[in-house]
Design a protein around this motif. Structure first.
Motif, PDB file in Angstrom:
ATOM      1  N   ARG A  89      61.215 -13.949  13.942  1.00 44.84           N
ATOM      2  CA  ARG A  89      61.940 -13.519  15.134  1.00 44.84           C
ATOM      3  C   ARG A  89      63.185 -12.740  14.731  1.00 44.84           C
ATOM      4  NH1 ARG A  89      62.041 -16.164  20.934  1.00 44.84           N
ATOM      5  NH2 ARG A  89      63.578 -14.801  21.941  1.00 44.84           N
ATOM      6  N   PHE A  90      63.354 -11.573  15.349  1.00 40.89           N
ATOM      7  CA  PHE A  90      64.536 -10.741  15.141  1.00 40.89           C
ATOM      8  C   PHE A  90      65.103 -10.443  16.520  1.00 40.89           C
ATOM      9  CE2 PHE A  90      66.608  -6.568  14.656  1.00 40.89           C
ATOM     10  CZ  PHE A  90      67.512  -6.880  13.649  1.00 40.89           C
ATOM     11  N   HIS A  91      66.200 -11.115  16.851  1.00 34.86           N
ATOM     12  CA  HIS A  91      66.754 -11.053  18.201  1.00 34.86           C
ATOM     13  C   HIS A  91      65.661 -11.467  19.197  1.00 34.86           C
ATOM     14  CE1 HIS A  91      70.427  -9.541  16.588  1.00 34.86           C
ATOM     15  NE2 HIS A  91      69.873  -8.435  16.135  1.00 34.86           N
ATOM     16  N   ASP A  92      65.213 -10.541  20.049  1.00 35.74           N
ATOM     17  CA  ASP A  92      64.282 -10.919  21.114  1.00 35.74           C
ATOM     18  C   ASP A  92      62.898 -10.306  20.936  1.00 35.74           C
ATOM     19  OD1 ASP A  92      66.150 -12.516  22.277  1.00 35.74           O
ATOM     20  OD2 ASP A  92      66.746 -11.077  23.810  1.00 35.74           O
ATOM     21  N   HIS A  93      62.435 -10.230  19.684  1.00 32.04           N
ATOM     22  CA  HIS A  93      61.049  -9.874  19.409  1.00 32.04           C
ATOM     23  C   HIS A  93      60.716 -10.356  18.006  1.00 32.04           C
ATOM     24  CE1 HIS A  93      63.315  -6.565  17.648  1.00 32.04           C
ATOM     25  NE2 HIS A  93      62.238  -6.096  17.046  1.00 32.04           N
ATOM     26  N   TYR A  94      59.464 -10.186  17.596  1.00 28.46           N
ATOM     27  CA  TYR A  94      59.023 -10.639  16.280  1.00 28.46           C
ATOM     28  C   TYR A  94      58.639  -9.439  15.421  1.00 28.46           C
ATOM     29  CZ  TYR A  94      58.877 -15.396  18.105  1.00 28.46           C
ATOM     30  OH  TYR A  94      59.220 -16.612  18.646  1.00 28.46           O
ATOM     31  N   VAL A  95      58.955  -9.533  14.119  1.00 33.41           N
ATOM     32  CA  VAL A  95      58.741  -8.424  13.193  1.00 33.41           C
ATOM     33  C   VAL A  95      58.046  -8.936  11.941  1.00 33.41           C
ATOM     34  CG1 VAL A  95      59.842  -6.617  11.814  1.00 33.41           C
ATOM     35  CG2 VAL A  95      60.831  -7.268  14.024  1.00 33.41           C
ATOM     36  N   ALA A  96      57.022  -8.200  11.493  1.00 31.09           N
ATOM     37  CA  ALA A  96      56.371  -8.473  10.214  1.00 31.09           C
ATOM     38  C   ALA A  96      56.464  -7.218   9.354  1.00 31.09           C
ATOM     39  CB  ALA A  96      54.913  -8.865  10.415  1.00 31.09           C
ATOM     40  N   SER A  97      57.013  -7.364   8.161  1.00 29.69           N
ATOM     41  CA  SER A  97      57.197  -6.236   7.247  1.00 29.69           C
ATOM     42  C   SER A  97      56.369  -6.446   5.983  1.00 29.69           C
ATOM     43  CB  SER A  97      58.678  -6.092   6.876  1.00 29.69           C
ATOM     44  OG  SER A  97      59.475  -5.933   8.026  1.00 29.69           O
TER      45      SER A  97
END
Length: 222
Positions: A89-97
């Motif tokens: 979770r990054f602030h108000d969404h989800y991120v996959a790198s």
């Protein structure tokens, strides 16, 4: 102006524009709010000098991109599903790198050649992120991106159900807001560090998956 100074100023202008668009300055008289918003929005692309000589809406392309084949989109779709469990979770969404196929395609000659034909030479930033908005209330408030996504190639992989609430909105200076509705397989290429934009909040049952590739125009870090 040094790179650090320009980034600091961009951050302040982004915060100002985002706050004004989000309604955090209601105590200020309407005409003054509008003047402050216009000043912030017009200043953001000017931070890049001659690199944005024809800046209008900030949109370079919107639609089914000629730089992705059907096979490219299919493997991105599969990889994004596989990487959902790794997303943070990054602030108000989800991120996959760090997904290998996404990174490989971000460096592909087809994407780089297309971008160069539209905006001149670009440098890939090795940033390729899968983005997930699949819980109620996820979204991003008005902002501009960091230099790593100066030029953003944003591709929709899934948006369900058919009746959708969340949308991408761009706020180009001196113009009406642009409401962007990408279908799966479509891409938006835009100067994400120069035009304020947001994703409005998801509702129950709504799910969005995107992939975002970051580039810099030559000289944009100068």
């Amino acid at each position: 102006m040094t790179t650090a100074e320009r980034e600091n100023l961009k951050f302040l202008l982004s915060m100002a524009a985002g706050g004004l668009l989000s309604g955090h300055a209601r105590a200020i008289a309407g005409p003054l709010r509008e003047a402050a918003l216009a000043a912030a929005q017009h200043s953001l692309p000017k931070l890049h000098g001659d690199l944005r000589p024809e800046f209008d809406t900030g949109v370079v392309f919107c639609g089914r991109g000629p730089f992705f084949s059907d096979d490219d989109l299919a493997v991105l779709d599969r990889e994004s599903l596989a990487y959902r469990a790794r997303a943070e979770r990054f602030h108000d969404h989800y991120v996959a790198s760090g997904a290998p196929i996404a990174r490989e395609l971000a460096l592909s000659q087809a994407v780089n050649d297309y971008l160069a034909s539209q905006v001149g030479p670009v440098l890939p930033t090795y940033k390729a992120n899968y983005l997930y908005y699949d819980e109620p209330g996820l979204g991003i408030d008005p902002h501009v991106d960091k230099d790593e996504f100066s030029l953003n190639v944003l591709t929709m992989l899934e948006h369900r159900p058919d009746r959708r609430q969340s949308e991408l909105i761009l706020y180009p200076p001196g113009q009406d807001a642009l409401h962007i509705h990408l279908e799966p397989g479509e891409s938006l290429v835009f100067f994400a560090d120069s035009v304020t934009h947001q994703r409005t909040r998801t509702v129950t049952g709504e799910a969005i998956r995107l992939v975002s590739f970051g580039y810099r125009t030559i000289g944009s870090a100068a």
